[in-house]
Design an enzyme around this catalytic site. Sequence first.
Site, mmCIF file in Angstrom:
data_model
loop_
_atom_site.group_PDB
_atom_site.id
_atom_site.type_symbol
_atom_site.label_atom_id
_atom_site.label_comp_id
_atom_site.label_asym_id
_atom_site.label_seq_id
_atom_site.Cartn_x
_atom_site.Cartn_y
_atom_site.Cartn_z
ATOM 1 N N PHE A 181 0.719 -1.116 -0.054
ATOM 2 C CA PHE A 181 -0.078 -0.127 0.046
ATOM 3 C C PHE A 181 0.850 1.280 -0.038
ATOM 4 O O PHE A 181 0.231 2.225 0.099
ATOM 5 C CB PHE A 181 -0.834 -0.104 1.278
ATOM 6 C CG PHE A 181 -0.202 -0.113 2.533
ATOM 7 C CD1 PHE A 181 0.276 1.060 3.148
ATOM 8 C CD2 PHE A 181 -0.297 -1.416 3.218
ATOM 9 C CE1 PHE A 181 0.872 0.952 4.529
ATOM 10 C CE2 PHE A 181 0.562 -1.514 4.442
ATOM 11 C CZ PHE A 181 0.961 -0.548 5.179
ATOM 12 N N ARG A 189 -2.788 6.919 20.973
ATOM 13 C CA ARG A 189 -3.160 5.547 20.093
ATOM 14 C C ARG A 189 -4.548 5.012 20.553
ATOM 15 O O ARG A 189 -5.210 4.745 19.750
ATOM 16 C CB ARG A 189 -1.940 4.716 19.835
ATOM 17 C CG ARG A 189 -1.034 5.117 19.119
ATOM 18 C CD ARG A 189 0.029 4.096 19.188
ATOM 19 N NE ARG A 189 -0.002 2.790 18.423
ATOM 20 C CZ ARG A 189 0.028 2.844 17.075
ATOM 21 N NH1 ARG A 189 0.498 3.852 16.420
ATOM 22 N NH2 ARG A 189 0.007 1.759 16.277
ATOM 23 N N ARG A 227 -10.866 7.745 15.084
ATOM 24 C CA ARG A 227 -11.097 7.112 13.685
ATOM 25 C C ARG A 227 -12.474 6.527 13.541
ATOM 26 O O ARG A 227 -12.990 6.601 12.462
ATOM 27 C CB ARG A 227 -10.233 5.967 13.501
ATOM 28 C CG ARG A 227 -8.390 6.575 13.132
ATOM 29 C CD ARG A 227 -7.500 5.517 13.133
ATOM 30 N NE ARG A 227 -6.248 5.906 12.636
ATOM 31 C CZ ARG A 227 -5.084 5.707 13.237
ATOM 32 N NH1 ARG A 227 -5.002 4.518 13.944
ATOM 33 N NH2 ARG A 227 -3.871 6.072 12.582
ATOM 34 N N ASN A 282 -7.628 7.170 7.147
ATOM 35 C CA ASN A 282 -8.129 6.842 8.521
ATOM 36 C C ASN A 282 -7.873 8.198 9.405
ATOM 37 O O ASN A 282 -7.534 8.176 10.378
ATOM 38 C CB ASN A 282 -7.252 5.745 8.991
ATOM 39 C CG ASN A 282 -5.766 5.892 9.161
ATOM 40 O OD1 ASN A 282 -5.237 6.943 8.538
ATOM 41 N ND2 ASN A 282 -5.059 4.891 9.622
ATOM 42 N N HIS A 315 -2.890 10.138 11.995
ATOM 43 C CA HIS A 315 -1.585 9.375 12.134
ATOM 44 C C HIS A 315 -1.286 9.670 13.638
ATOM 45 O O HIS A 315 -1.478 10.924 14.212
ATOM 46 C CB HIS A 315 -0.386 9.589 11.350
ATOM 47 C CG HIS A 315 0.864 9.335 11.690
ATOM 48 N ND1 HIS A 315 1.198 7.904 11.374
ATOM 49 C CD2 HIS A 315 1.835 10.041 12.607
ATOM 50 C CE1 HIS A 315 2.376 7.950 11.878
ATOM 51 N NE2 HIS A 315 2.774 8.950 12.658
HETATM 52 P P1 CMP Z 1 -0.650 5.352 9.924
HETATM 53 O O1 CMP Z 1 -0.986 5.450 11.296
HETATM 54 O O2 CMP Z 1 -0.430 6.919 9.522
HETATM 55 O O3 CMP Z 1 0.491 4.821 9.427
HETATM 56 C C1 CMP Z 1 0.689 3.890 8.133
HETATM 57 C C2 CMP Z 1 -0.356 4.089 7.297
HETATM 58 O O4 CMP Z 1 -0.347 3.371 6.252
HETATM 59 C C3 CMP Z 1 -1.788 3.675 8.282
HETATM 60 O O5 CMP Z 1 -1.820 4.701 9.112
HETATM 61 C C4 CMP Z 1 -2.747 3.312 7.070
HETATM 62 O O6 CMP Z 1 -3.469 4.835 6.817
HETATM 63 C C5 CMP Z 1 -1.792 3.048 6.040
HETATM 64 N N1 CMP Z 1 -2.281 1.820 5.766
HETATM 65 C C6 CMP Z 1 -2.010 0.645 6.636
HETATM 66 N N2 CMP Z 1 -2.452 -0.469 6.273
HETATM 67 C C7 CMP Z 1 -3.104 -0.062 4.832
HETATM 68 C C8 CMP Z 1 -3.601 -0.829 3.958
HETATM 69 N N3 CMP Z 1 -3.964 -2.209 3.715
HETATM 70 N N4 CMP Z 1 -4.040 -0.231 2.906
HETATM 71 C C9 CMP Z 1 -3.966 1.224 2.639
HETATM 72 N N5 CMP Z 1 -3.370 1.836 3.571
HETATM 73 C C10 CMP Z 1 -2.853 1.298 4.672
#
Ligand code: CMP
Length: 138
Positions: free
Chosen positions: A58, A86, A103, A113, A116
């Site tokens: 991804f 978190r 979220r 989402n 971060h």
């Molecule tokens: P974040 O906490 O910003 O850290 C890494 C990001 O990757 C995570 O939030 C998600 O937004 C993104 N992410 C994780 N898994 C997936 C997935 N399966 N498909 C797309 N985005 C992903």
Amino acid sequence: MSNITFTMIKPDATGKGFTGAIIDRIIKAGFVIKALKWTKLSAEKAGEFYAIHKERPFYGELVEFMSSGTIVAAILEKDNAVADFRKLIGATNPAHADAGTIRKDFAASVGENAVHGSDSDENAIIEGNFLFSSLERF
Ligand code: CMP
């Protein structure tokens, strides 16, 4: 244990007008804002920020999304900041996030989402330094 974490309100949430509501939740949960910035990441900068995920399927989608619109970055202070933040934002996939989390209430999908949150004290420092200079934090 550090008392600092780092967050970004992502382009989906800023674009839908959720920035104020999310910042309000963060403050009401007891976090103190040490630095705050409304900005936009280039694809290059987004790629660098998420370099740890470079080999994940991804990664391209993540970089494209994170550079698609404005973000709001912040350094936050609170006892037990990383873990408590978190908990406040909920699971990475909003479908699995607990009721009342950011979220659950503001995010649409695992990719988009809403926010971060740093996953460790060490990364909180690295990520905060990536977005903010010493002149931008108080
Ligand atoms: P974040 O906490 O910003 O850290 C890494 C990001 O990757 C995570 O939030 C998600 O937004 C993104 N992410 C994780 N898994 C997936 C997935 N399966 N498909 C797309 N985005 C992903």
